[in-house]
Design a protein around this motif. Structure first.
Motif, PDB file in Angstrom:
ATOM      1  N   THR A 154       0.955  -1.249  -0.206  1.00 48.97           N
ATOM      2  CA  THR A 154       0.073  -0.036   0.005  1.00 48.97           C
ATOM      3  C   THR A 154       1.022   1.191  -0.080  1.00 48.97           C
ATOM      4  OG1 THR A 154      -1.797  -1.192   0.963  1.00 48.97           O
ATOM      5  CG2 THR A 154      -1.878   1.130   1.156  1.00 48.97           C
ATOM      6  N   GLU A 155       2.058   1.191   0.606  1.00 47.61           N
ATOM      7  CA  GLU A 155       2.987   2.265   0.673  1.00 47.61           C
ATOM      8  C   GLU A 155       3.917   2.513  -0.636  1.00 47.61           C
ATOM      9  OE1 GLU A 155       3.894   4.525   3.208  1.00 47.61           O
ATOM     10  OE2 GLU A 155       1.951   4.192   4.083  1.00 47.61           O
ATOM     11  N   GLY A 156       3.464   1.590  -1.363  1.00 46.04           N
ATOM     12  CA  GLY A 156       4.244   1.703  -2.804  1.00 46.04           C
ATOM     13  C   GLY A 156       5.448   0.889  -2.971  1.00 46.04           C
ATOM     14  N   ALA A 157       5.543  -0.100  -1.822  1.00 44.35           N
ATOM     15  CA  ALA A 157       6.901  -0.984  -2.139  1.00 44.35           C
ATOM     16  C   ALA A 157       6.489  -2.308  -3.059  1.00 44.35           C
ATOM     17  CB  ALA A 157       7.386  -1.369  -0.946  1.00 44.35           C
ATOM     18  N   SER A 158       7.450  -2.834  -3.480  1.00 46.34           N
ATOM     19  CA  SER A 158       7.309  -4.089  -4.117  1.00 46.34           C
ATOM     20  C   SER A 158       7.771  -5.236  -3.224  1.00 46.34           C
ATOM     21  CB  SER A 158       8.322  -4.271  -5.596  1.00 46.34           C
ATOM     22  OG  SER A 158       8.166  -5.355  -6.167  1.00 46.34           O
ATOM     23  N   VAL A 159       7.057  -6.104  -2.997  1.00 44.16           N
ATOM     24  CA  VAL A 159       7.371  -7.054  -1.883  1.00 44.16           C
ATOM     25  C   VAL A 159       7.185  -8.554  -2.657  1.00 44.16           C
ATOM     26  CG1 VAL A 159       6.460  -8.175   0.080  1.00 44.16           C
ATOM     27  CG2 VAL A 159       6.248  -5.762  -0.302  1.00 44.16           C
ATOM     28  N   ARG A 160       8.292  -9.182  -2.374  1.00 45.26           N
ATOM     29  CA  ARG A 160       8.666 -10.610  -2.830  1.00 45.26           C
ATOM     30  C   ARG A 160       8.628 -11.645  -1.791  1.00 45.26           C
ATOM     31  NH1 ARG A 160      13.105 -10.283  -4.965  1.00 45.26           N
ATOM     32  NH2 ARG A 160      14.209 -11.652  -3.589  1.00 45.26           N
ATOM     33  N   PRO A 161       7.611 -12.574  -1.732  1.00 50.99           N
ATOM     34  CA  PRO A 161       7.839 -13.630  -0.542  1.00 50.99           C
ATOM     35  C   PRO A 161       9.146 -14.536  -1.140  1.00 50.99           C
ATOM     36  CG  PRO A 161       5.570 -13.311  -1.264  1.00 50.99           C
ATOM     37  CD  PRO A 161       6.499 -12.737  -2.105  1.00 50.99           C
ATOM     38  N   ASP A 162       9.997 -14.813  -0.270  1.00 53.33           N
ATOM     39  CA  ASP A 162      11.164 -15.660  -0.508  1.00 53.33           C
ATOM     40  C   ASP A 162      10.861 -17.083   0.121  1.00 53.33           C
ATOM     41  OD1 ASP A 162      12.597 -13.864  -2.401  1.00 53.33           O
ATOM     42  OD2 ASP A 162      14.046 -13.436  -0.900  1.00 53.33           O
ATOM     43  N   PRO A 163      11.245 -18.115  -0.648  1.00 52.15           N
ATOM     44  CA  PRO A 163      11.462 -19.604   0.171  1.00 52.15           C
ATOM     45  C   PRO A 163      11.442 -19.698   1.473  1.00 52.15           C
ATOM     46  CG  PRO A 163      12.279 -19.654  -2.188  1.00 52.15           C
ATOM     47  CD  PRO A 163      12.137 -18.302  -1.785  1.00 52.15           C
ATOM     48  N   ASP A 164      12.469 -18.984   1.964  1.00 49.18           N
ATOM     49  CA  ASP A 164      13.010 -18.800   3.327  1.00 49.18           C
ATOM     50  C   ASP A 164      12.142 -18.404   4.267  1.00 49.18           C
ATOM     51  OD1 ASP A 164      13.581 -16.399   2.898  1.00 49.18           O
ATOM     52  OD2 ASP A 164      15.747 -16.581   3.480  1.00 49.18           O
ATOM     53  N   GLY A 165      11.036 -17.788   3.904  1.00 47.75           N
ATOM     54  CA  GLY A 165       9.947 -17.116   4.615  1.00 47.75           C
ATOM     55  C   GLY A 165      10.050 -15.551   4.977  1.00 47.75           C
ATOM     56  N   THR A 166      11.125 -15.244   4.252  1.00 46.42           N
ATOM     57  CA  THR A 166      11.445 -13.617   4.437  1.00 46.42           C
ATOM     58  C   THR A 166      10.749 -12.990   3.073  1.00 46.42           C
ATOM     59  OG1 THR A 166      13.333 -13.745   3.096  1.00 46.42           O
ATOM     60  CG2 THR A 166      13.556 -13.934   5.392  1.00 46.42           C
ATOM     61  N   LEU A 167      10.345 -11.604   3.637  1.00 47.03           N
ATOM     62  CA  LEU A 167      10.191 -10.727   2.408  1.00 47.03           C
ATOM     63  C   LEU A 167      11.133  -9.929   1.860  1.00 47.03           C
ATOM     64  CD1 LEU A 167       7.016  -9.306   4.240  1.00 47.03           C
ATOM     65  CD2 LEU A 167       6.937 -11.257   2.760  1.00 47.03           C
ATOM     66  N   ALA A 168      11.458  -9.889   0.595  1.00 44.36           N
ATOM     67  CA  ALA A 168      12.185  -8.867  -0.193  1.00 44.36           C
ATOM     68  C   ALA A 168      11.646  -7.976  -0.717  1.00 44.36           C
ATOM     69  CB  ALA A 168      13.144  -9.756  -1.389  1.00 44.36           C
ATOM     70  N   VAL A 169      11.931  -6.580  -0.137  1.00 46.60           N
ATOM     71  CA  VAL A 169      11.443  -5.419  -0.310  1.00 46.60           C
ATOM     72  C   VAL A 169      12.020  -4.443  -1.154  1.00 46.60           C
ATOM     73  CG1 VAL A 169       9.914  -3.693   0.976  1.00 46.60           C
ATOM     74  CG2 VAL A 169      10.201  -5.759   1.771  1.00 46.60           C
ATOM     75  N   THR A 170      11.501  -3.755  -2.210  1.00 49.25           N
ATOM     76  CA  THR A 170      12.401  -2.960  -2.817  1.00 49.25           C
ATOM     77  C   THR A 170      11.270  -1.665  -2.908  1.00 49.25           C
ATOM     78  OG1 THR A 170      11.273  -3.613  -4.813  1.00 49.25           O
ATOM     79  CG2 THR A 170      13.544  -4.256  -4.110  1.00 49.25           C
ATOM     80  N   GLY A 171      11.860  -0.292  -3.019  1.00 52.53           N
ATOM     81  CA  GLY A 171      10.880   0.850  -2.978  1.00 52.53           C
ATOM     82  C   GLY A 171      10.899   1.438  -1.520  1.00 52.53           C
ATOM     83  N   LEU A 172      11.481   1.095  -0.324  1.00 47.96           N
ATOM     84  CA  LEU A 172      11.122   1.473   0.728  1.00 47.96           C
ATOM     85  C   LEU A 172      12.625   1.289   1.678  1.00 47.96           C
ATOM     86  CD1 LEU A 172       7.715   0.615   1.929  1.00 47.96           C
ATOM     87  CD2 LEU A 172       8.463   2.952   1.299  1.00 47.96           C
ATOM     88  N   THR A 173      12.968   2.229   2.458  1.00 48.57           N
ATOM     89  CA  THR A 173      14.204   2.081   3.174  1.00 48.57           C
ATOM     90  C   THR A 173      13.811   0.984   4.374  1.00 48.57           C
ATOM     91  OG1 THR A 173      13.637   3.915   4.538  1.00 48.57           O
ATOM     92  CG2 THR A 173      14.845   4.296   2.470  1.00 48.57           C
ATOM     93  N   ALA A 174      14.901   0.592   4.998  1.00 47.80           N
ATOM     94  CA  ALA A 174      14.815  -0.053   6.061  1.00 47.80           C
ATOM     95  C   ALA A 174      14.198   0.682   7.244  1.00 47.80           C
ATOM     96  CB  ALA A 174      16.181  -0.811   6.720  1.00 47.80           C
ATOM     97  N   GLU A 175      14.613   1.956   7.484  1.00 44.94           N
ATOM     98  CA  GLU A 175      14.229   2.684   8.510  1.00 44.94           C
ATOM     99  C   GLU A 175      12.473   2.954   8.360  1.00 44.94           C
ATOM    100  OE1 GLU A 175      16.716   3.513   6.341  1.00 44.94           O
ATOM    101  OE2 GLU A 175      18.240   3.646   7.969  1.00 44.94           O
ATOM    102  N   ARG A 176      12.044   2.910   6.936  1.00 37.84           N
ATOM    103  CA  ARG A 176      10.601   3.210   6.843  1.00 37.84           C
ATOM    104  C   ARG A 176       9.566   2.112   7.131  1.00 37.84           C
ATOM    105  NH1 ARG A 176       6.294   5.751   7.829  1.00 37.84           N
ATOM    106  NH2 ARG A 176       4.713   5.775   6.305  1.00 37.84           N
ATOM    107  N   ILE A 177      10.303   0.982   6.716  1.00 38.94           N
ATOM    108  CA  ILE A 177       9.751  -0.291   6.979  1.00 38.94           C
ATOM    109  C   ILE A 177       9.599  -0.660   8.466  1.00 38.94           C
ATOM    110  CG2 ILE A 177      10.042  -2.923   6.900  1.00 38.94           C
ATOM    111  CD1 ILE A 177      11.263  -2.356   4.186  1.00 38.94           C
ATOM    112  N   ALA A 178      10.736  -0.261   9.309  1.00 39.03           N
ATOM    113  CA  ALA A 178      10.527  -0.336  10.693  1.00 39.03           C
ATOM    114  C   ALA A 178       9.432   0.516  11.345  1.00 39.03           C
ATOM    115  CB  ALA A 178      12.080  -0.092  11.118  1.00 39.03           C
ATOM    116  N   GLU A 179       9.345   1.855  10.707  1.00 44.43           N
ATOM    117  CA  GLU A 179       8.369   2.593  11.171  1.00 44.43           C
ATOM    118  C   GLU A 179       7.216   2.030  10.866  1.00 44.43           C
ATOM    119  OE1 GLU A 179       9.407   6.251   9.223  1.00 44.43           O
ATOM    120  OE2 GLU A 179      10.950   6.714  10.508  1.00 44.43           O
ATOM    121  N   LEU A 180       6.887   1.524   9.847  1.00 39.74           N
ATOM    122  CA  LEU A 180       5.582   0.983   9.522  1.00 39.74           C
ATOM    123  C   LEU A 180       5.135  -0.300  10.481  1.00 39.74           C
ATOM    124  CD1 LEU A 180       5.613   1.206   5.686  1.00 39.74           C
ATOM    125  CD2 LEU A 180       4.076   2.501   7.365  1.00 39.74           C
ATOM    126  N   ALA A 181       6.160  -1.220  10.830  1.00 37.66           N
ATOM    127  CA  ALA A 181       5.907  -2.374  11.471  1.00 37.66           C
ATOM    128  C   ALA A 181       5.788  -1.828  12.920  1.00 37.66           C
ATOM    129  CB  ALA A 181       7.161  -3.252  11.506  1.00 37.66           C
TER     130      ALA A 181
END
Length: 303
Positions: free
Chosen positions: A239-266
């Motif tokens: 919704t914030e405009g990022a591209s999110v790709r679920p990886d096989p190991d259960g993580t999310l690979a996120v482009t379009g947002l910084t780590a700082e912004r992701i932390a704030e949203l979480a």
């Protein structure tokens, strides 16, 4: 220092090196990269006067290499580990090079010890493994204690201990203020030992910059996120405009947002984060992205 200005080499209608200009400076391990057929070996041979340029100039410490007396005192090179008479012993091979370059024969045993071949000094080179031949070639390059060193595919045939030794050797030589120019197809090894890169394709310069700058050229940076609630966080990030790709190991690979912004949203959603890591493109990824148009022999999968 190696200075190349407008260097060109043609073989009939084929141009192996095309108006190449660059400077290889002392104090660095400079990696020399390019696809097969890019002109790397031809360039190295022209630096050493083994191949005559069609046009352009190349100098070693300001002088054409072929004009330097006792060349091994000015530049040492490993271009082909197999280019040694198999009937000679390692010591005899190096002693002949030493005598022809006005180098003390006592230096022979010094470099044999340095490369780990002291116990094999009396053996015929024809019985050497590829890794041992590589070490002998490096010994020959070091024989004159030169300020400029060139190596073409020096990691081939070496075991893990040998690869690690070569990495340390190159870094030490550069730290001593020498010019160290290394050509290799092994991206992982170049990533570990080089701090500056020269990249060519079809004989032309593509990049001449630091390792970090080149890796950043790929333009790919993503944030790896691990959370017990990937669905909710993934929806918010999208919704914030990022591209999110679920990886096989259960993580999310996120482009379009910084780590700082992701932390704030979480934090705002009270979603715990177990991992938040920024991952940049590897040297191999950057190399493949930037040389794709210059690959001479592409497979169906590469197209």
């Amino acid at each position: 220092m190696i200075e190349i200005d407008g260097l060109t080499r043609r073989y009939g209608r084929t141009t192996a090196v095309d108006h190449l200009s660059l400077t290889v400076r002392p104090g660095h391990v400079t990696g020399f990269l390019g696809p097969n057929g890019a002109g790397k070996s031809t360039t190295l041979r022209m630096i050493l006067g083994l191949t005559t340029p069609t046009s352009g100039t190349v100098t070693v410490s300001g002088v054409r290499f072929r004009d330097l007396p006792r060349g091994l005192r000015h530049a040492g090179a490993l271009l082909d580990a197999g280019d040694v008479h198999g009937g000679r012993s390692a010591r005899a091979h190096l002693a002949a090079l030493a005598r022809s370059n006005g180098i003390s024969v006592g230096r022979v045993d010094e470099v044999l010890r340095q490369v780990g071949l002291e116990s094999a000094a009396g053996r015929r080179v024809g019985g050497f493994s590829l890794g041992m031949r590589q070490r002998l070639g490096i010994a020959a390059a070091l024989l004159g204690d030169p300020p400029v060193l060139l190596f073409d595919e020096p990691f081939n045939g070496l075991d893990p201990e040998g690869v690690r030794w070569v990495r340390k050797l190159f870094r030490r030589l550069a730290a001593e203020g020498r010019t160290v120019f290394v050509s290799s197809h092994l991206m992982g090894e170049m990533e570990h030992c080089a701090d500056h890169l020269v990249v060519i394709g079809r004989g032309r310069l593509i990049a001449e910059e630091s390792l970090a700058e080149f890796a950043a050229r790929a333009g790919r940076s993503e944030v790896v996120v691990r959370t017990p609630d990937p669905a909710s966080l993934g929806t918010t990030l999208t919704t914030e405009g990022a591209s999110v790709r679920p990886d096989p190991d259960g993580t999310l690979a996120v482009t379009g947002l910084t780590a700082e912004r992701i932390a704030e949203l979480a934090l705002g959603l009270r979603i715990p984060l177990h991992e938040l890591t920024t991952r940049t493109a590897s040297l191999e990824e950057a190399f493949m992205a930037l040389t794709a148009a210059d690959v001479e022999y592409a497979t169906g999968e590469d197209r």
